[in-house]
Design a protein around this motif. Structure first.
Motif, PDB file in Angstrom:
ATOM      1  N   ARG A   1      34.203  51.318  31.499  1.00 10.85           N
ATOM      2  CA  ARG A   1      33.566  52.538  31.990  1.00 10.85           C
ATOM      3  C   ARG A   1      32.259  52.793  31.242  1.00 10.85           C
ATOM      4  NH1 ARG A   1      36.194  57.254  31.229  1.00 10.85           N
ATOM      5  NH2 ARG A   1      37.865  56.446  29.902  1.00 10.85           N
ATOM      6  N   GLY A   2      32.240  52.426  29.961  1.00 15.00           N
ATOM      7  CA  GLY A   2      30.991  52.524  29.206  1.00 15.00           C
ATOM      8  C   GLY A   2      29.927  51.589  29.757  1.00 15.00           C
ATOM      9  N   ASN A   3      30.321  50.367  30.103  1.00 17.03           N
ATOM     10  CA  ASN A   3      29.383  49.431  30.729  1.00 17.03           C
ATOM     11  C   ASN A   3      28.813  50.019  32.008  1.00 17.03           C
ATOM     12  OD1 ASN A   3      31.272  46.401  29.917  1.00 17.03           O
ATOM     13  ND2 ASN A   3      29.794  47.530  28.721  1.00 17.03           N
ATOM     14  N   ALA A   4      29.710  50.587  32.839  1.00 21.08           N
ATOM     15  CA  ALA A   4      29.291  51.122  34.137  1.00 21.08           C
ATOM     16  C   ALA A   4      28.331  52.297  33.977  1.00 21.08           C
ATOM     17  CB  ALA A   4      30.512  51.550  34.945  1.00 21.08           C
ATOM     18  N   GLY A   5      28.548  53.119  32.957  1.00 19.61           N
ATOM     19  CA  GLY A   5      27.637  54.236  32.727  1.00 19.61           C
ATOM     20  C   GLY A   5      26.314  53.789  32.142  1.00 19.61           C
ATOM     21  N   GLN A   6      26.369  52.812  31.219  1.00 21.56           N
ATOM     22  CA  GLN A   6      25.149  52.384  30.544  1.00 21.56           C
ATOM     23  C   GLN A   6      24.142  51.767  31.505  1.00 21.56           C
ATOM     24  OE1 GLN A   6      23.694  49.248  29.722  1.00 21.56           O
ATOM     25  NE2 GLN A   6      22.127  50.285  28.473  1.00 21.56           N
ATOM     26  N   VAL A   7      24.616  51.049  32.514  1.00 25.44           N
ATOM     27  CA  VAL A   7      23.675  50.410  33.445  1.00 25.44           C
ATOM     28  C   VAL A   7      22.968  51.422  34.327  1.00 25.44           C
ATOM     29  CG1 VAL A   7      24.950  48.237  33.487  1.00 25.44           C
ATOM     30  CG2 VAL A   7      25.445  49.969  35.211  1.00 25.44           C
ATOM     31  N   ARG A   8      23.443  52.662  34.353  1.00 27.63           N
ATOM     32  CA  ARG A   8      22.776  53.695  35.136  1.00 27.63           C
ATOM     33  C   ARG A   8      21.631  54.359  34.374  1.00 27.63           C
ATOM     34  NH1 ARG A   8      26.197  57.962  38.178  1.00 27.63           N
ATOM     35  NH2 ARG A   8      24.195  58.040  39.268  1.00 27.63           N
ATOM     36  N   VAL A   9      21.512  54.080  33.085  1.00 27.86           N
ATOM     37  CA  VAL A   9      20.399  54.640  32.314  1.00 27.86           C
ATOM     38  C   VAL A   9      19.110  54.001  32.808  1.00 27.86           C
ATOM     39  CG1 VAL A   9      19.389  54.896  30.015  1.00 27.86           C
ATOM     40  CG2 VAL A   9      21.876  55.028  30.307  1.00 27.86           C
ATOM     41  N   PRO A  10      18.114  54.805  33.217  1.00 30.59           N
ATOM     42  CA  PRO A  10      16.871  54.236  33.737  1.00 30.59           C
ATOM     43  C   PRO A  10      16.203  53.316  32.727  1.00 30.59           C
ATOM     44  CG  PRO A  10      16.976  56.593  34.186  1.00 30.59           C
ATOM     45  CD  PRO A  10      18.103  56.286  33.256  1.00 30.59           C
ATOM     46  N   GLY A  11      15.543  52.297  33.258  1.00 28.92           N
ATOM     47  CA  GLY A  11      14.845  51.348  32.415  1.00 28.92           C
ATOM     48  C   GLY A  11      13.402  51.730  32.212  1.00 28.92           C
ATOM     49  N   LYS A  12      12.564  50.755  31.993  1.00 25.75           N
ATOM     50  CA  LYS A  12      11.149  50.955  31.695  1.00 25.75           C
ATOM     51  C   LYS A  12      10.459  51.722  32.815  1.00 25.75           C
ATOM     52  CE  LYS A  12       7.184  48.240  30.077  1.00 25.75           C
ATOM     53  NZ  LYS A  12       6.679  46.867  29.835  1.00 25.75           N
ATOM     54  N   HIS A  13       9.680  52.746  32.447  1.00 26.11           N
ATOM     55  CA  HIS A  13       8.931  53.584  33.390  1.00 26.11           C
ATOM     56  C   HIS A  13       9.855  54.278  34.394  1.00 26.11           C
ATOM     57  CE1 HIS A  13       5.545  51.677  31.601  1.00 26.11           C
ATOM     58  NE2 HIS A  13       5.722  50.523  32.202  1.00 26.11           N
ATOM     59  N   GLY A  14      11.144  54.473  34.033  1.00 22.32           N
ATOM     60  CA  GLY A  14      12.073  55.161  34.916  1.00 22.32           C
ATOM     61  C   GLY A  14      12.620  54.303  36.030  1.00 22.32           C
ATOM     62  N   ALA A  15      12.263  53.019  36.063  1.00 21.90           N
ATOM     63  CA  ALA A  15      12.753  52.122  37.110  1.00 21.90           C
ATOM     64  C   ALA A  15      14.174  51.681  36.787  1.00 21.90           C
ATOM     65  CB  ALA A  15      11.833  50.912  37.225  1.00 21.90           C
ATOM     66  N   ALA A  16      14.773  50.941  37.729  1.00 26.10           N
ATOM     67  CA  ALA A  16      16.110  50.418  37.495  1.00 26.10           C
ATOM     68  C   ALA A  16      16.089  49.518  36.257  1.00 26.10           C
ATOM     69  CB  ALA A  16      16.585  49.636  38.711  1.00 26.10           C
ATOM     70  N   PRO A  17      17.140  49.589  35.425  1.00 26.48           N
ATOM     71  CA  PRO A  17      17.140  48.779  34.207  1.00 26.48           C
ATOM     72  C   PRO A  17      17.133  47.291  34.521  1.00 26.48           C
ATOM     73  CG  PRO A  17      19.303  49.769  34.587  1.00 26.48           C
ATOM     74  CD  PRO A  17      18.363  50.390  35.570  1.00 26.48           C
ATOM     75  N   LEU A  18      16.398  46.539  33.710  1.00 24.40           N
ATOM     76  CA  LEU A  18      16.312  45.103  33.882  1.00 24.40           C
ATOM     77  C   LEU A  18      16.999  44.406  32.716  1.00 24.40           C
ATOM     78  CD1 LEU A  18      12.542  44.827  34.928  1.00 24.40           C
ATOM     79  CD2 LEU A  18      14.541  44.839  36.438  1.00 24.40           C
ATOM     80  N   THR A  19      17.410  43.183  32.946  1.00 22.82           N
ATOM     81  CA  THR A  19      18.008  42.380  31.891  1.00 22.82           C
ATOM     82  C   THR A  19      16.924  41.525  31.245  1.00 22.82           C
ATOM     83  OG1 THR A  19      20.122  42.292  33.052  1.00 22.82           O
ATOM     84  CG2 THR A  19      19.733  40.631  31.356  1.00 22.82           C
TER      85      THR A  19
END
Length: 361
Positions: free
Chosen positions: A273-291
């Motif tokens: 559940r922590g993994n699932a929540g963490q991936v929802r944190v916006p990435g650079k410039h508010g875009a979807a997080p990238l790997t």
């Protein structure tokens, strides 16, 4: 906007004043502590002299508990055409102003989602808000002119405007700011009386978790006092998760294989559940997080080392997306973790090795 009055010259107020002054707005500064206003003025944020008449926009940067009273005083004196506050809670001050019977057509609530662990004018920077969300909470009564002044302020600060309902904002910041701060403080509190041998083992993980616990407690008492209900609700949910996690860990100690499997399942559930929540944190410039791929470089703790690494990365045509530094305990050395796009990782690794850098796999 040609003129502005900043009431409260702490970190946020002075940073906004610096941004406005740098863009040609005449900024007047005032604070309950005149010395703090003089410090902000000396930094180039404006003048601590009183304006000769009403300004275009008054920006109230007082603690949440004092926002409504400060706004009410300014509005009754007619110091500006429009009024705005930057407190981290929005519903309470608005209701206090309504209870005072004030005309709220000239007022708009706002909250720049940016800050630092340090406070006061000396911690302020003109680029503090750049690229960060700045919440605006207009109501049906808000004049269009006042909304436009607020949008102009956000633009001058190079922030990103986000329009929200005041109470929805307060629930949101309880989730993404207020509750995490308390959890960080609780984790950091475990270190207060820990053995020195254990504390010396602190790595980047514990630094990440406890970083925000360094903030001024007095400021956070003001913030949490203005938004206690939503924060308490979230902490109750965290408490329930903690209880279940403790039970799962106790089960892992059992000699019964079935209980150990049940305990492992409980731990896996909270981690997933922590993994699932963490991936929802916006990435650079508010875009979807990238790997990103990480290129780890060993460096000496000497002046110019980071500048050399960035220069060598630039010469290789590689953009550094993010960077972390982990210092070696008891040594004048550290590990710089450079986050880059996956396709750029081998290019950067090869270039850095050719330039004599030691990389860690």
């Amino acid at each position: 906007m040609r003129t502005a009055l900043v009431i409260g010259t702490g970190l946020i107020g002075t940073s906004a004043a610096l941004a406005l002054s740098q863009r040609g707005v005449v900024v007047y500064l005032t604070d309950h502590d005149p010395e703090q206003a003089r410090t902000a003025a000396a930094l180039g944020a404006g003048t601590d002299q009183a304006p000769g008449g009403p300004v275009d926009l008054a920006i109230v940067a007082a603690p949440p508990a004092h926002v409504a009273a400060t706004l009410a005083d300014a509005m009754r004196r007619g110091v500006a055409r429009g009024y705005l506050d930057v407190a981290s809670v929005k519903g309470g001050p608005r209701r206090e102003l309504e209870a005072l019977g004030l005309d709220l057509s000239t007022y708009i609530g706002s909250h720049p989602m940016s800050g630092r662990e340090k406070s006061g004018p000396l911690a302020a920077t003109g680029d503090l808000f750049e690229g960060r969300p700045w919440v605006l909470t207009p109501t049906r009564d808000t004049d269009t002119e006042v909304l436009n002044l607020a949008l102009e302020l956000v633009s001058h600060c190079r922030a990103v405007p986000v329009v929200m309902d005041a109470d929805a904002h307060d629930r949101a910041v309880a989730l993404v700011s207020h509750m995490p701060h308390l959890v960080s403080s609780m984790v950091a509190a475990r270190l207060e009386n820990a053995e020195e041998a254990a504390v010396r083992l602190c790595g980047q993980g514990i630094r990440d978790v406890t970083r925000i616990a360094a903030s001024d407690p007095r400021m956070w008492i003001d913030i949490l006092s203005a938004n206690p209900g939503p924060v308490a609700d979230l902490l109750a949910d965290v408490s329930a998760d903690l209880d279940e996690t403790v039970q799962a860990l106790r089960a892992l100690q059992s000699s019964d294989e079935a209980k150990r499997r049940e305990g492992a399942g409980g731990i896996e559930d909270v981690l997933r559940r922590g993994n699932a929540g963490q991936v929802r944190v916006p990435g650079k410039h508010g875009a979807a997080p990238l790997t990103y791929e990480t290129v780890a470089v060993l460096i000496d703790d000497q002046p110019g080392q980071l500048a050399r690494i960035f220069a060598d990365a630039g010469a290789a045509g590689v953009n550094i997306e993010d960077v972390r530094i982990e210092h070696a305990t008891g040594q004048q050395a550290g590990l710089v973790q450079l986050m880059v796009e996956p396709k750029a990782a081998p290019v950067l690794s090869t270039a850095l090795r050719e330039r004599g850098w030691a990389l860690r796999q």
